[in-house]
Write an enzyme that holds these catalytic residues in place. Structure first.
Site: not given
Length: 323
Positions: A114, A250, A280
């Site tokens: 990520c 993020h 996500n």
């Protein structure tokens, strides 16, 4: 005078298939309310059968080139952040390079889960500052739907597929915090925490594996480390929280986003949030959010933007840039 890596274009792409939270109620002991209350996620996009990470990346790259008013011939390098490349090798970046009909330059992937886009952006900035490249395409693209365990309600409802891209160009600046472009980066990792977020398969085990996560542990590390890395990057740039126009984090979990903003003393009105629509998307989440933020007329030229991310490894970092 100093060379800065300035954003010239931005773009994104999302697969056509939209999956609402209610769809998971058919196969899991979960509900729309349960998912929203724990993550802020309402829907996400899943890639179609046969649609690969490089396919998504290519669409985002073309959108960024259009936004920049450039063609592939203007680009010297492609850096693609992903944990879900099409093949073990070659890199997805070279596939995008070929599809764009780039006959020169170079392309490679970066894998920091990520945090991948932040790591790729820092690498692109270093290459531009060193003179290795004048224009670099930085892409984050993922098809996390390929590595989810559909029986694990704690993870499969959280992730989505997508891609985002930036075009960076070398421009001369005064060497002050008022310059446009990347002003500072802060990168970190700590392999001791690999067991709280990982995929239980890979090339050496001859399996693809599934994503595994210890959510409470990830949350605890995320808030602490994201605030610290953003602070560190701002300090390197000679700036403070009060100078920030936008935080583009993020997009993992709305609770993490809110807790980090509070720790940074930045109001949510200054945070670009897209997690409700995309879930996500790992390395794609920051460039996706940047592109959406520009589309919404939130992010404007001259704005000071802080991006921060944490992912498996653990790997985390932040970049401060003036749009």
């Amino acid at each position: 005078m100093i060379t800065r890596a300035v954003v010239r274009g931005v773009g994104h792409y999302l697969p056509d298939r939209i999956v609402e939270n209610a769809e998971f109620e058919k196969t899991l002991d979960t509900s729309d309310e349960w998912i929203r209350s724990r993550s802020g996620i309402e829907r996400r996009h899943f890639a179609a059968e046969g649609q690969t990470t490089s396919d998504l990346a290519l669409r985002a790259a073309r959108a960024a080139l259009d936004n920049a008013g450039m063609t592939a011939a203007d680009i010297d390098a492609i850096i693609l952040a992903t944990s879900t490349a099409d093949l073990t090798f070659p890199s997805a970046a070279t596939m995008v390079q070929a599809a764009l009909e780039m006959e020169g330059g170079f392309a490679f992937d970066v894998q920091a889960v990520c945090a991948g886009f932040v790591f790729a952006l820092a690498n692109a900035n270093a290459m531009i500052m060193s003179g290795q490249a004048k224009r670099v395409m930085v892409i984050g693209a993922e098809t996390f739907s390929r590595i989810l365990d559909w029986e694990d309600r704690g993870t499969c409802v959280l992730f989505g597929d997508g891609a985002g891209a930036l075009v960076l160009e070398a421009q001369e600046g005064e060497g002050t915090a008022g310059d446009r472009g990347v002003l500072a980066a802060d990168l970190n990792s700590d392999g001791r925490h690999r067991d709280i977020l990982y995929v239980d398969g890979g090339v050496s085990t001859q399996s693809t594996g599934h994503l595994r996560m210890r959510g409470k542990e990830v949350f605890r590390h995320a808030v602490e480390k994201l605030a610290a890395t953003a602070d560190a990057a701002l300090k390197k740039a000679g700036l403070d929280h009060a100078d920030v126009d936008w935080v583009v984090p993020h997009q993992a979990n709305l609770r993490i986003i809110k807790a980090t903003a509070q720790k940074l003393d930045v109001p949510m009105e200054k945070v670009v949030v897209t997690v409700q629509d995309h879930g996500n998307t790992s390395a794609a989440s920051i460039p996706l959010a940047l592109s959406v933020g520009v589309q919404r007329s939130q992010i404007k030229p001259g704005d000071l933007v802080v991006t921060e991310a944490i992912g498996g490894g653990l790997a985390w970092g932040a970049v401060v840039l003036r749009w």
